[in-house]
Design an enzyme around this catalytic site. Structure first.
Site, mmCIF file in Angstrom:
data_model
loop_
_atom_site.group_PDB
_atom_site.id
_atom_site.type_symbol
_atom_site.label_atom_id
_atom_site.label_comp_id
_atom_site.label_asym_id
_atom_site.label_seq_id
_atom_site.Cartn_x
_atom_site.Cartn_y
_atom_site.Cartn_z
ATOM 1 N N LYS A 180 0.811 -1.215 0.000
ATOM 2 C CA LYS A 180 0.000 0.000 0.000
ATOM 3 C C LYS A 180 0.849 1.272 0.000
ATOM 4 O O LYS A 180 0.608 2.185 -0.784
ATOM 5 C CB LYS A 180 -0.889 -0.093 1.246
ATOM 6 C CG LYS A 180 -1.325 1.161 1.845
ATOM 7 C CD LYS A 180 -2.077 0.840 3.124
ATOM 8 C CE LYS A 180 -1.115 0.654 4.290
ATOM 9 N NZ LYS A 180 -1.048 1.818 5.173
ATOM 10 N N THR A 181 1.863 1.300 0.842
ATOM 11 C CA THR A 181 2.695 2.496 0.908
ATOM 12 C C THR A 181 3.443 2.700 -0.405
ATOM 13 O O THR A 181 3.637 3.819 -0.867
ATOM 14 C CB THR A 181 3.702 2.384 2.062
ATOM 15 O OG1 THR A 181 2.998 1.978 3.224
ATOM 16 C CG2 THR A 181 4.361 3.720 2.337
ATOM 17 N N ASP A 205 -3.988 8.149 3.301
ATOM 18 C CA ASP A 205 -3.583 6.809 3.725
ATOM 19 C C ASP A 205 -4.520 6.322 4.829
ATOM 20 O O ASP A 205 -5.108 7.137 5.536
ATOM 21 C CB ASP A 205 -2.142 6.906 4.259
ATOM 22 C CG ASP A 205 -1.522 5.548 4.461
ATOM 23 O OD1 ASP A 205 -2.062 4.559 3.932
ATOM 24 O OD2 ASP A 205 -0.489 5.479 5.150
ATOM 25 N N GLU A 206 -4.656 5.023 4.990
ATOM 26 C CA GLU A 206 -5.479 4.457 6.079
ATOM 27 C C GLU A 206 -6.863 5.106 6.130
ATOM 28 O O GLU A 206 -7.325 5.536 7.190
ATOM 29 C CB GLU A 206 -4.792 4.653 7.438
ATOM 30 C CG GLU A 206 -3.382 4.133 7.518
ATOM 31 C CD GLU A 206 -3.309 2.660 7.866
ATOM 32 O OE1 GLU A 206 -4.337 1.945 7.727
ATOM 33 O OE2 GLU A 206 -2.228 2.206 8.281
ATOM 34 N N GLN A 249 -9.091 -3.717 8.217
ATOM 35 C CA GLN A 249 -8.122 -3.307 9.232
ATOM 36 C C GLN A 249 -8.585 -2.083 9.997
ATOM 37 O O GLN A 249 -7.765 -1.349 10.571
ATOM 38 C CB GLN A 249 -6.768 -3.039 8.588
ATOM 39 C CG GLN A 249 -6.112 -4.301 8.069
ATOM 40 C CD GLN A 249 -4.678 -4.064 7.658
ATOM 41 O OE1 GLN A 249 -3.808 -3.866 8.492
ATOM 42 N NE2 GLN A 249 -4.424 -4.082 6.364
ATOM 43 N N ARG A 251 0.280 -9.898 10.625
ATOM 44 C CA ARG A 251 1.600 -9.332 10.905
ATOM 45 C C ARG A 251 2.693 -10.371 10.685
ATOM 46 O O ARG A 251 3.864 -10.044 10.549
ATOM 47 C CB ARG A 251 1.729 -8.845 12.367
ATOM 48 C CG ARG A 251 0.835 -7.705 12.814
ATOM 49 C CD ARG A 251 0.821 -6.565 11.889
ATOM 50 N NE ARG A 251 -0.301 -6.676 10.960
ATOM 51 C CZ ARG A 251 -0.421 -5.952 9.860
ATOM 52 N NH1 ARG A 251 0.502 -5.097 9.527
ATOM 53 N NH2 ARG A 251 -1.456 -6.099 9.047
#
Length: 720
Positions: free
Chosen positions: A35-36, A220-221, A251, A602
DNA sequence: CGTGGGCGGATTTTT
DNA sequence: TCCGCCCACG
């Protein structure tokens, strides 16, 4: 129009998102799907391919860490400083806007940001001054109420009491608190966002200026945005802007602090024809872990839908350990860490994740005993330490005399003979004349006795002098002078032992921080003011040692965005995780499930889950059942390391350490969970047993008489 | 004015 | 159990 280097190494979906036409876009990016990368490449794409001026790009994140990361990556990709771009957190951007437009938002130029600690103090003070009962009007609840309303974009005047006296009081407190903030020029975190929103809403000139400037807004997010953040974005983007949102509904774990996953859907409605991209290829975890996570999250309703896959290997199954108690659980984890490090792995490859901070203690003890270094995230951060906040309070008062909170904090620190009585006088005067503590103090000197008046006068003179003496010094010398001339350093030096030393070191570290501080040019403000805001907005690193290779310990929440080769998800018991308070409502439970999903995803190579059959919680032993989330993972992805033997275990007498696993049956066959009959109390269930033999104390929950503790030898219990 | 004992409460966290 | 907060005492 091509820039192959920008698309190289991206998969099809990523490439499509990065090079999408200049129209509203939504990227649903699963955990570990890059994503980043997409976000940063998109910025580079805009600049290098679409020839958008960096000046016209705004990128918003939630944490300073994420903002810093993005800035770094963009700089290295573009090969130029990213200064003309605005990259920052929602709060950071809002702050910058307010600094530039303080006049338009009716803020004093010297306005200061206060953190939640200061906010709570202020609220407590108001509750006290109204002589309200703090047990009925709990400051924390009042704070929560105020912040939640601000997050919804509501001022006190927008609220109706609905005939509820309770609510009326809350609204009143909100109003008084805000008046107090406005008077002292303080702005809390929620206020930053709300004011920035109102700025755009109420000032068409400002709005059109920023709409023209920031045609490209990247977020973002996105699933973590709350109402006010989303409304602010929508306003800013307007009909002509090009929003690029990245998020993952699975998330979303911050509903409890106002985040609205629904904003993802709302976004699609508000920008019809939004281009939708899904990033589903995961580059982080093995197949087994991923499928376990997919199965788990499929139990949630109303998802936007997304299935992570990997081209990598299946890997090892999720390992499940049924620990005997929390110490056994910790021992288990320690042993697995040992296995890993003996094979040459780094300790920092291992992460211990838990639902609540209190759980870290057992692991810390076990790791300490095993002499394995570790690092606990989530401690007090640098700028939150008491001594640092004391020093900052001096600086703030020097900068802004009407900052009452700072005044109260340091007026008698170090002690200079200004006690409760003096302060009461000053406070009363301030309230009666609706003025600041500073002004009130000046006015009260004469009416106080000679000695008290002298002390108070001394304080006022001290602050004035500090202002004079430091006005033209560079920032770090200013700080250095203040911590010494006020006697703060000397005061903390007296503190016994290491603690005093550590505090003095921290104060010196503050000088160093000031020396290395780079002011935000765009905000156009004095360096000191800039530094003070910075201290609140970026509260600094965790106290833990970063340089040492240690096992990483943190809550599931703080693990979001991170990845580790080995992950331990501990305390997987119903009531703990999912937490007791969330179990009763569906939304809460689904959020816990997403939290579990976050934890699961994770893990890169190995994932361990563990639960304890017996756990000491709040001082009493409790007996839990395995988390329902474990059962939601199909058994083919799980390998039980030691299957549970039976549902109601024989009573266990704890030995000196957690290593013993001996199980004993008690005379009379009393087991936990067993139904028994007592002559007087009737039937009940054995809830807890402590001690040995016939002296054992048994806690029984009786149907009609509630919980009783009896001595086994005398109780004459009959198993049912 | 600073400390110690009693009392109540006890997710999650960033800014 | 443990921690933080309030009040009472030295």
């Amino acid at each position: 129009m091509d820039a192959p280097h920008l698309l190289a190494g991206l998969n099809d979906e990523q490439r499509a998102a990065v090079s999408a036409p200049l129209a509203p876009t939504l990227v649903l990016a699963g955990a570990g799907s890059g994503k980043t990368r997409v976000l940063t490449h998109r910025v580079a794409w805009l600049v290098q391919v679409e020839h958008v001026s960096p000046h016209g790009i705004l990128a918003v994140t939630f944490t300073n860490k994420a903002a810093g990361e993005m800035r770094g990556r963009i700089e290295s990709m573009l090969g130029v400083p990213s200064a003309p771009l605005w990259i920052g957190t929602f709060h950071g951007i809002a702050h910058r806007l307010l600094r530039l437009h303080w006049r338009e938002t009716n803020l004093p130029q010297a306005f200061q940001i206060i953190d939640s600690d200061d906010q709570l103090r202020a609220i407590r003070k108001i509750i006290k001054s109204l002589e309200l009962d703090e047990s009925r009007w709990v400051p924390k609840e009042v704070m929560w109420f105020i912040n939640a309303r601000k997050d919804e974009g509501l001022r006190a005047k927008d609220l109706k009491d609905e005939g509820d006296p309770n609510r009326r009081q809350f609204i009143k407190l909100y109003e008084l608190y805000q008046e107090q903030c406005d008077r002292s020029g303080s702005v809390d975190f929620a206020e930053l966002l709300l004011r920035a929103y109102e700025l755009l809403r109420d000032r068409p000139d400002v709005l059109s200026h920023y709409r023209n400037r920031f045609r490209h807004v990247l977020v973002d997010e996105f699933q973590d945005t709350n109402t006010i953040q989303y409304d602010w974005l929508k306003l800013l983007v307007g009909p002509t802007g090009v929003p690029f949102a990245v998020g993952d509904d699975d998330q979303s774990i911050y509903r409890w602090r106002g985040a609205k996953v629904e904003n993802l859907q709302q976004y699609r409605r508000d920008f019809p024809g939004v281009q939708l991209f899904r990033l589903e290829q995961n580059y982080r975890s093995t197949g087994n872990i991923l499928e376990a996570a997919n199965a788990l999250i499929s139990n949630n309703t109303g998802r936007l839908g997304k299935n992570l896959w990997t081209s990598g290997e299946r890997g090892e199954p999720v390992r499940l350990y049924a620990a005997f108690n929390e110490r056994d659980e910790a021992d288990f984890v320690v042993n697995r860490v040992r296995d890993w490090t003996l094979k040459g792995g780094r300790r920092s490859d291992c992460a211990i994740l838990y639902r609540s901070n209190a759980q870290s203690r057992t692991f810390e003890e076990a790791l300490l005993a095993a002499r394995i270094p570790y690092r606990v995230y989530g401690g007090l951060r640098f700028f939150e330490r008491a001594e640092i906040k004391d020093a900052l309070a001096y600086l703030r008062l020097i900068f802004n005399r009407v900052d009452d909170a700072s005044f109260e904090r340091i007026v008698n620190l170090p002690a200079r003979g200004i006690g409760t009585k003096t302060l009461d006088t000053v406070r009363n005067y301030a309230r009666a004349n609706a003025c600041s503590m500073w002004q009130a103090a000046g006015a009260c000197i004469s009416e106080l006795g000679n000695r008290l008046g002298q002390s108070l006068h001394g304080f006022l003179v001290l602050i004035e002098q500090l202002d004079q003496q430091t006005r033209n010094l560079p920032l770090h010398e200013q700080v250095d002078h203040v911590i010494n001339a006020t006697g703060l350093v000397a005061y903390y030096k007296q503190d016994k032992g290491d603690r005093g030393e550590a505090k003095v070191e921290n104060l010196e570290e503050l000088v160093t921080a000031a020396r290395g501080f780079e002011p935000d040019e765009a905000a156009q403000m004095p360096a000191l003011a800039n530094f003070l805001s910075h201290a609140v907005l970026e509260s600094g690193e965790d106290q833990a040692d970063e340089w040492e290779d240690g096992v990483q310990m943190m809550t599931l929440h703080s693990a979001k965005g991170l990845e580790f080769p080995i992950v331990f998800m501990c305390g997987m018991e119903d009531g703990l995780f999912p937490s007791q308070r969330s179990i009763t409502d569906v939304g809460g439970l689904e959020e816990e499930r997403r939290l579990c999903y976050v934890g699961t995803t994770r893990a890169m190579k190995q994932l361990f889950m563990s639960y304890a059959e017996q756990r000491r919680l709040h001082g009493t032993d409790t007996y839990g059942t395995p988390s329902r989330f474990i059962k939601e993972i199909p058994p083919e992805f799980i390998e039980e390391i030691r299957p549970r033997i039976q549902v109601s275990r024989p009573v266990y007498v704890p030995r000196s350490s957690g290593s013993g696993r001996m199980e004993e049956e008690r005379p009379g066959g009393i087991r936990l969970g067993q139904r028994v009959r007592h002559q007087k109390f009737g039937e009940g269930v054995v809830f807890n047993v402590e001690g040995d033999g016939s002296n054992a104390h048994i806690q029984i929950n009786f149907e009609r008489h509630g919980m009783k503790t009896l001595v086994l030898g005398y109780a004459n219990l009959e198993p049912v």
